[in-house]
Design a protein around this motif. Sequence first.
Motif, PDB file in Angstrom:
ATOM      1  N   VAL A 191       0.842  -1.193   0.000  1.00 24.15           N
ATOM      2  CA  VAL A 191       0.000   0.000   0.000  1.00 24.15           C
ATOM      3  C   VAL A 191       0.879   1.246   0.000  1.00 24.15           C
ATOM      4  CG1 VAL A 191      -0.201  -0.022   2.519  1.00 24.15           C
ATOM      5  CG2 VAL A 191      -1.913   1.176   1.179  1.00 24.15           C
ATOM      6  N   ASP A 192       0.429   2.240  -0.731  1.00 28.12           N
ATOM      7  CA  ASP A 192       1.101   3.538  -0.812  1.00 28.12           C
ATOM      8  C   ASP A 192       0.110   4.601  -0.345  1.00 28.12           C
ATOM      9  OD1 ASP A 192       2.187   6.011  -1.615  1.00 28.12           O
ATOM     10  OD2 ASP A 192       3.228   5.107  -3.311  1.00 28.12           O
ATOM     11  N   TRP A 203      -3.795   3.454  -1.416  1.00 32.81           N
ATOM     12  CA  TRP A 203      -4.630   2.899  -0.352  1.00 32.81           C
ATOM     13  C   TRP A 203      -6.109   2.838  -0.740  1.00 32.81           C
ATOM     14  CZ3 TRP A 203      -8.571   5.632   1.987  1.00 32.81           C
ATOM     15  CH2 TRP A 203      -8.561   7.014   1.848  1.00 32.81           C
ATOM     16  N   LYS A 204      -6.580   3.755  -1.570  1.00 35.53           N
ATOM     17  CA  LYS A 204      -7.990   3.735  -1.969  1.00 35.53           C
ATOM     18  C   LYS A 204      -8.298   2.501  -2.817  1.00 35.53           C
ATOM     19  CE  LYS A 204      -8.825   8.705  -1.654  1.00 35.53           C
ATOM     20  NZ  LYS A 204      -9.264   9.931  -2.360  1.00 35.53           N
ATOM     21  N   GLN A 205      -7.307   2.054  -3.583  1.00 38.03           N
ATOM     22  CA  GLN A 205      -7.482   0.835  -4.373  1.00 38.03           C
ATOM     23  C   GLN A 205      -7.442  -0.395  -3.469  1.00 38.03           C
ATOM     24  OE1 GLN A 205      -8.103   0.519  -7.709  1.00 38.03           O
ATOM     25  NE2 GLN A 205      -8.268   2.738  -7.881  1.00 38.03           N
ATOM     26  N   VAL A 217      -7.585  -8.225   4.671  1.00 40.70           N
ATOM     27  CA  VAL A 217      -6.480  -7.604   3.942  1.00 40.70           C
ATOM     28  C   VAL A 217      -5.698  -6.704   4.891  1.00 40.70           C
ATOM     29  CG1 VAL A 217      -5.818  -6.102   2.028  1.00 40.70           C
ATOM     30  CG2 VAL A 217      -7.746  -7.673   1.759  1.00 40.70           C
ATOM     31  N   LEU A 218      -4.385  -6.917   4.961  1.00 40.11           N
ATOM     32  CA  LEU A 218      -3.499  -6.092   5.772  1.00 40.11           C
ATOM     33  C   LEU A 218      -2.461  -5.432   4.874  1.00 40.11           C
ATOM     34  CD1 LEU A 218      -2.828  -8.540   8.757  1.00 40.11           C
ATOM     35  CD2 LEU A 218      -4.423  -6.612   8.707  1.00 40.11           C
ATOM     36  N   GLY A 219      -2.286  -4.138   5.026  1.00 46.21           N
ATOM     37  CA  GLY A 219      -1.322  -3.418   4.206  1.00 46.21           C
ATOM     38  C   GLY A 219       0.097  -3.593   4.714  1.00 46.21           C
ATOM     39  N   TYR A 220       1.058  -3.520   3.789  1.00 41.52           N
ATOM     40  CA  TYR A 220       2.470  -3.546   4.153  1.00 41.52           C
ATOM     41  C   TYR A 220       3.246  -2.795   3.075  1.00 41.52           C
ATOM     42  CZ  TYR A 220       3.705  -7.110   0.636  1.00 41.52           C
ATOM     43  OH  TYR A 220       3.929  -7.771  -0.534  1.00 41.52           O
ATOM     44  N   LEU A 225       1.603   3.746  10.113  1.00 43.97           N
ATOM     45  CA  LEU A 225       0.800   4.921  10.447  1.00 43.97           C
ATOM     46  C   LEU A 225      -0.251   4.503  11.463  1.00 43.97           C
ATOM     47  CD1 LEU A 225       0.190   6.418   6.863  1.00 43.97           C
ATOM     48  CD2 LEU A 225       1.943   7.074   8.523  1.00 43.97           C
ATOM     49  N   ALA A 226      -0.271   5.172  12.613  1.00 44.39           N
ATOM     50  CA  ALA A 226      -1.187   4.794  13.685  1.00 44.39           C
ATOM     51  C   ALA A 226      -2.643   4.954  13.266  1.00 44.39           C
ATOM     52  CB  ALA A 226      -0.898   5.629  14.929  1.00 44.39           C
ATOM     53  N   ASN A 227      -2.921   5.940  12.422  1.00 41.58           N
ATOM     54  CA  ASN A 227      -4.296   6.207  12.004  1.00 41.58           C
ATOM     55  C   ASN A 227      -4.494   5.904  10.520  1.00 41.58           C
ATOM     56  OD1 ASN A 227      -5.151   7.221  14.596  1.00 41.58           O
ATOM     57  ND2 ASN A 227      -3.953   9.062  14.143  1.00 41.58           N
ATOM     58  N   ALA A 228      -3.871   4.842  10.040  1.00 45.42           N
ATOM     59  CA  ALA A 228      -3.955   4.485   8.620  1.00 45.42           C
ATOM     60  C   ALA A 228      -5.396   4.186   8.219  1.00 45.42           C
ATOM     61  CB  ALA A 228      -3.071   3.277   8.334  1.00 45.42           C
ATOM     62  N   PRO A 229      -5.799   4.578   7.001  1.00 47.62           N
ATOM     63  CA  PRO A 229      -7.170   4.319   6.543  1.00 47.62           C
ATOM     64  C   PRO A 229      -7.435   2.869   6.169  1.00 47.62           C
ATOM     65  CG  PRO A 229      -5.910   5.441   4.836  1.00 47.62           C
ATOM     66  CD  PRO A 229      -5.033   5.401   6.049  1.00 47.62           C
ATOM     67  N   VAL A 230      -6.394   2.031   6.139  1.00 44.89           N
ATOM     68  CA  VAL A 230      -6.562   0.584   5.960  1.00 44.89           C
ATOM     69  C   VAL A 230      -5.745  -0.107   7.042  1.00 44.89           C
ATOM     70  CG1 VAL A 230      -6.938   0.745   3.461  1.00 44.89           C
ATOM     71  CG2 VAL A 230      -4.623   0.408   4.332  1.00 44.89           C
TER      72      VAL A 230
END
Length: 242
Positions: A191-192, A203-205, A217-220, A225-230
Motif C-alpha cells: 500500500v502507498d 490505499w484507496k485501491q 487484507v493487511l497493508g504492508y 501509520l497509527a491512524n492508517a485508513p486501511v
Amino acid sequence: MFRKDLEVRAVGTGNGFYGKVASFIVRFHKKVIWIDPCGYPAHTLADLSIHWDDITHVLITHNHEDHIQGFSACLKRAEYTKIPLNLITAPSIYELLKKQFTPLCPDFNRLINFTSITPGHMLELDSIQLNCRWNHHFLPYGTLGLKISAGGKTIGFSGDTKFDETINGILKQDELLPQWFAPCDLIFHEVDFDNPDSVHTHWKQVKKLQQAVSGQVLGYHTPYLANAPVPLALEGKTYCPK
C-alpha cells in the motif's frame, strides 16, 4: 519446530526507505519459508527467537534491492557451511540473481538448490501448495504475487504491484483482479499512502480490493501509520489465518 497450523510472521513491513523492509516467514509442519530475507539475517532472526537453521527455503519475489537485502548473506552462509540454499523463485528472477551475485559468489550454481515456480503451475512442497502470478510492476522481468495454502487455509501476498481498476481494465489479465485472492483467508497487500500515480498500490485501491474479497487484507510495504485508513500488518507479529 512442528507447526500444525499455517502461520506467517511479519519480519518487516517497510519499503526500503522507512522501517525494516518487507519480509515474511511462512511456517507449516516442518517447512519454514522465508520470503525476501531482509538484511543481517542471523541477527534479524535471533531478534525473533528464530535460528537460521530453522529456515528450510528462501523465496524471492523479485530483484529489487529492498527484497534481496539478505540474499548475499544467505549465499555466503551456504558457501561457509557447504549446505546449498533451497531457493524458490521464477526462472527469469533466478537468472538475474545469478548475474547479480556471481561476482560475489563465483560458485553461485553450486550454492543453490533451485526450485522453479511459474504462474499457472502449482508448486507442491510436501503438504504446502504455492501458486504465483506475474504482477503489474515496472520491472521488465516481473515480480511475483503469491498464494500459499496448507492445512485448509490460504495466505496471499500481493508482492510489489500496481493494483488499479483503470489499469486492470486495459490489461484485462484475470490474475490481476481481486478475484485472484478469493480463496485467501488472509492477504498481505502492499500500500502507498502518498502518491496515487506511483508504481505501487494506492490505499484507496486497497480498500476497493478489500470490498471485493472475503479474506482479511493487511497493508504492508509502507511506514507504519497509527491512524492508517486501511489496517496494517505489524512488524514482528505472527498471524494465523482464521
